[in-house]
Design an enzyme around this catalytic site. Structure first.
Site, PDB file in Angstrom:
ATOM      1  N   ARG A  94       0.818  -1.212   0.000  1.00  0.00           N
ATOM      2  CA  ARG A  94       0.000   0.000   0.000  1.00  0.00           C
ATOM      3  C   ARG A  94       0.846   1.253   0.000  1.00  0.00           C
ATOM      4  O   ARG A  94       0.301   2.358  -0.014  1.00  0.00           O
ATOM      5  CB  ARG A  94      -0.842   0.005   1.266  1.00  0.00           C
ATOM      6  CG  ARG A  94      -2.316  -0.188   1.041  1.00  0.00           C
ATOM      7  CD  ARG A  94      -2.902  -0.271   2.436  1.00  0.00           C
ATOM      8  NE  ARG A  94      -4.287   0.018   2.453  1.00  0.00           N
ATOM      9  CZ  ARG A  94      -5.238  -0.916   2.461  1.00  0.00           C
ATOM     10  NH1 ARG A  94      -4.940  -2.170   2.393  1.00  0.00           N
ATOM     11  NH2 ARG A  94      -6.491  -0.553   2.530  1.00  0.00           N
ATOM     12  N   ARG A 165     -18.308  -3.657   9.212  1.00  0.00           N
ATOM     13  CA  ARG A 165     -17.017  -3.153   9.696  1.00  0.00           C
ATOM     14  C   ARG A 165     -17.123  -1.749  10.288  1.00  0.00           C
ATOM     15  O   ARG A 165     -17.783  -0.871   9.728  1.00  0.00           O
ATOM     16  CB  ARG A 165     -16.004  -3.144   8.545  1.00  0.00           C
ATOM     17  CG  ARG A 165     -15.372  -4.488   8.314  1.00  0.00           C
ATOM     18  CD  ARG A 165     -14.544  -4.589   7.075  1.00  0.00           C
ATOM     19  NE  ARG A 165     -13.662  -3.466   6.800  1.00  0.00           N
ATOM     20  CZ  ARG A 165     -12.830  -3.424   5.769  1.00  0.00           C
ATOM     21  NH1 ARG A 165     -12.770  -4.450   4.940  1.00  0.00           N
ATOM     22  NH2 ARG A 165     -12.069  -2.377   5.562  1.00  0.00           N
TER      23      ARG A 165
HETATM   24  P1  AP5 Z   1      -8.569  -3.411   4.012  1.00  0.00           P
HETATM   25  O1  AP5 Z   1      -9.413  -4.398   4.680  1.00  0.00           O
HETATM   26  O2  AP5 Z   1      -7.550  -3.844   3.051  1.00  0.00           O
HETATM   27  O3  AP5 Z   1      -9.565  -2.339   3.344  1.00  0.00           O
HETATM   28  P2  AP5 Z   1      -9.515  -1.530   1.947  1.00  0.00           P
HETATM   29  O4  AP5 Z   1      -8.299  -1.644   1.132  1.00  0.00           O
HETATM   30  O5  AP5 Z   1      -9.944  -0.182   2.356  1.00  0.00           O
HETATM   31  O6  AP5 Z   1     -10.472  -2.267   1.061  1.00  0.00           O
HETATM   32  P3  AP5 Z   1     -11.847  -2.773   1.425  1.00  0.00           P
HETATM   33  O7  AP5 Z   1     -11.725  -4.030   2.228  1.00  0.00           O
HETATM   34  O8  AP5 Z   1     -12.695  -1.665   1.999  1.00  0.00           O
HETATM   35  O9  AP5 Z   1     -12.489  -3.037   0.000  1.00  0.00           O
HETATM   36  P4  AP5 Z   1     -12.222  -4.120  -1.120  1.00  0.00           P
HETATM   37  O10 AP5 Z   1     -11.564  -3.478  -2.277  1.00  0.00           O
HETATM   38  O11 AP5 Z   1     -11.561  -5.342  -0.544  1.00  0.00           O
HETATM   39  O12 AP5 Z   1     -13.708  -4.418  -1.542  1.00  0.00           O
HETATM   40  P5  AP5 Z   1     -14.647  -5.678  -1.220  1.00  0.00           P
HETATM   41  O13 AP5 Z   1     -14.248  -6.836  -2.056  1.00  0.00           O
HETATM   42  O14 AP5 Z   1     -14.767  -5.868   0.258  1.00  0.00           O
HETATM   43  O15 AP5 Z   1      -7.840  -2.475   5.086  1.00  0.00           O
HETATM   44  C1  AP5 Z   1      -8.524  -1.976   6.220  1.00  0.00           C
HETATM   45  C2  AP5 Z   1      -7.540  -1.168   7.062  1.00  0.00           C
HETATM   46  O16 AP5 Z   1      -6.450  -2.005   7.501  1.00  0.00           O
HETATM   47  C3  AP5 Z   1      -6.860  -0.001   6.331  1.00  0.00           C
HETATM   48  O17 AP5 Z   1      -7.648   1.173   6.351  1.00  0.00           O
HETATM   49  C4  AP5 Z   1      -5.566   0.135   7.158  1.00  0.00           C
HETATM   50  O18 AP5 Z   1      -5.833   0.805   8.384  1.00  0.00           O
HETATM   51  C5  AP5 Z   1      -5.207  -1.307   7.474  1.00  0.00           C
HETATM   52  N1  AP5 Z   1      -4.343  -1.916   6.446  1.00  0.00           N
HETATM   53  C6  AP5 Z   1      -4.647  -2.990   5.656  1.00  0.00           C
HETATM   54  N2  AP5 Z   1      -3.619  -3.280   4.846  1.00  0.00           N
HETATM   55  C7  AP5 Z   1      -2.657  -2.368   5.122  1.00  0.00           C
HETATM   56  C8  AP5 Z   1      -1.356  -2.147   4.579  1.00  0.00           C
HETATM   57  N3  AP5 Z   1      -0.862  -2.924   3.589  1.00  0.00           N
HETATM   58  N4  AP5 Z   1      -0.639  -1.115   5.072  1.00  0.00           N
HETATM   59  C9  AP5 Z   1      -1.112  -0.334   6.067  1.00  0.00           C
HETATM   60  N5  AP5 Z   1      -2.336  -0.479   6.619  1.00  0.00           N
HETATM   61  C10 AP5 Z   1      -3.103  -1.508   6.144  1.00  0.00           C
HETATM   62  O19 AP5 Z   1     -16.033  -5.135  -1.828  1.00  0.00           O
HETATM   63  C11 AP5 Z   1     -16.761  -4.109  -1.183  1.00  0.00           C
HETATM   64  C12 AP5 Z   1     -18.258  -4.431  -1.247  1.00  0.00           C
HETATM   65  O20 AP5 Z   1     -18.691  -4.357  -2.605  1.00  0.00           O
HETATM   66  C13 AP5 Z   1     -18.613  -5.849  -0.775  1.00  0.00           C
HETATM   67  O21 AP5 Z   1     -19.844  -5.797  -0.111  1.00  0.00           O
HETATM   68  C14 AP5 Z   1     -18.755  -6.659  -2.071  1.00  0.00           C
HETATM   69  O22 AP5 Z   1     -19.687  -7.708  -1.950  1.00  0.00           O
HETATM   70  C15 AP5 Z   1     -19.233  -5.600  -3.046  1.00  0.00           C
HETATM   71  N6  AP5 Z   1     -18.735  -5.786  -4.418  1.00  0.00           N
HETATM   72  C16 AP5 Z   1     -17.477  -6.104  -4.789  1.00  0.00           C
HETATM   73  N7  AP5 Z   1     -17.372  -6.156  -6.127  1.00  0.00           N
HETATM   74  C17 AP5 Z   1     -18.607  -5.837  -6.606  1.00  0.00           C
HETATM   75  C18 AP5 Z   1     -19.151  -5.716  -7.933  1.00  0.00           C
HETATM   76  N8  AP5 Z   1     -18.409  -5.928  -9.031  1.00  0.00           N
HETATM   77  N9  AP5 Z   1     -20.454  -5.358  -8.054  1.00  0.00           N
HETATM   78  C19 AP5 Z   1     -21.235  -5.150  -6.946  1.00  0.00           C
HETATM   79  N10 AP5 Z   1     -20.771  -5.264  -5.680  1.00  0.00           N
HETATM   80  C20 AP5 Z   1     -19.474  -5.605  -5.514  1.00  0.00           C
END
Ligand code: AP5
Length: 219
Positions: A94, A165
């Site tokens: 990241r 979450r």
């Molecule tokens: P993390 O859990 O990695 O969160 P994020 O990157 O903010 O990503 P999300 O989990 O919010 O979203 P996603 O892209 O995975 O989408 P999803 O598939 O869930 O990190 C959380 C925290 O941890 C960070 O803020 C930080 O504090 C820390 N952290 C983590 N890694 C770190 C690192 N490397 N360095 C430093 N800090 C770190 O999909 C979202 C929703 O949309 C779901 O409900 C899904 O069902 C739906 N969906 C998905 N695709 C579609 C589609 N095509 N059409 C319709 N709905 C869809």
């Protein structure tokens, strides 16, 4: 890219774009390890470890957990894995420092990042997806609007109650989006300059995005 043992794919993209959804599926369908630093941190929090405790305040604020903590976490996790198995990273690296550390760890195993898929969707789509997201403790992700579980509120695989979450509140999501633009977007140039970046339109249906992702990473 050839479908070979040890392939390494990085999923890059804004919060809510679908990295977890696609990463879990890639892992399941190709037999690869799915490594989500967000999931590892949430597991550490649930287990009440010192790492989980330290990570909590950053995660709740929508800020990044410090690089040294994350790099140690990933190094330890990879240490127990077969380097001949494919792996998809979700939410890691990241920062440029994390990407450089990953390159070093992989080089020590005689491998390297093969492709980085940048998933892209407009912000209103991200907010809608995040507001409907429900997650199982094991990492499977649902959406009350787009991808609901069979039984409302419970995981289809494990029967565990689904979680909303704490960092999915709109104000925290705005912080996470800003952090992505400032700290993580520079990775686009990092991987593009190495010829490793592929862009994947992530606005469509989950199955369409998956097909585009497979094509983009050459599987
Ligand atoms: P993390 O859990 O990695 O969160 P994020 O990157 O903010 O990503 P999300 O989990 O919010 O979203 P996603 O892209 O995975 O989408 P999803 O598939 O869930 O990190 C959380 C925290 O941890 C960070 O803020 C930080 O504090 C820390 N952290 C983590 N890694 C770190 C690192 N490397 N360095 C430093 N800090 C770190 O999909 C979202 C929703 O949309 C779901 O409900 C899904 O069902 C739906 N969906 C998905 N695709 C579609 C589609 N095509 N059409 C319709 N709905 C869809």
């Amino acid at each position: 890219m050839v479908n070979s043992a040890g392939t390494v794919v990085v999923l890059l993209g804004s919060p809510g774009v679908g990295k977890g959804t696609q990463g879990v599926r890639l892992g399941r369908e190709l037999g690869w390890a799915h490594v989500s630093t967000g999931d590892l941190l949430r597991a550490a929090r649930r287990a009440g470890t010192p790492l989980g405790h330290e990570a909590q305040r950053y995660m709740d604020a929508g800020e990044l957990v410090p690089d040294d903590v994350i790099i140690d976490l990933v190094r330890e996790h990879l240490g127990g894995m077969d380097p001949g198995r494919g792996v998809v990273f979700d939410g890691f690296p990241r920062t440029v420092a994390q990407a450089e550390a990953l390159d070093g760890v992989l080089a020590g195993e005689g491998r390297a990042v093969n492709a980085t898929a940048l998933l892209e969707a407009p912000e209103p789509v991200l907010f809608r997806r995040i507001s409907g997201r429900r997650s199982s403790p094991g990492g499977r992700v649902y959406n009350v609007y787009f991808d609901p579980p069979e039984r409302d509120g419970f995981c289809d695989d494990t029967g565990e109650p689904l979680i909303h979450r704490a960092d999915d509140q709109p104000e925290t999501v705005r912080t996470r989006l800003a952090v992505f633009r400032e700290a993580t977007a520079p990775l686009i140039g990092y991987y593009e300059s190495r010829g490793l970046l592929v862009r994947v339109a992530a606005e469509g249906h989950i199955d369409q995005v998956y097909a585009a992702l497979l094509a983009a990473v050459g599987e």
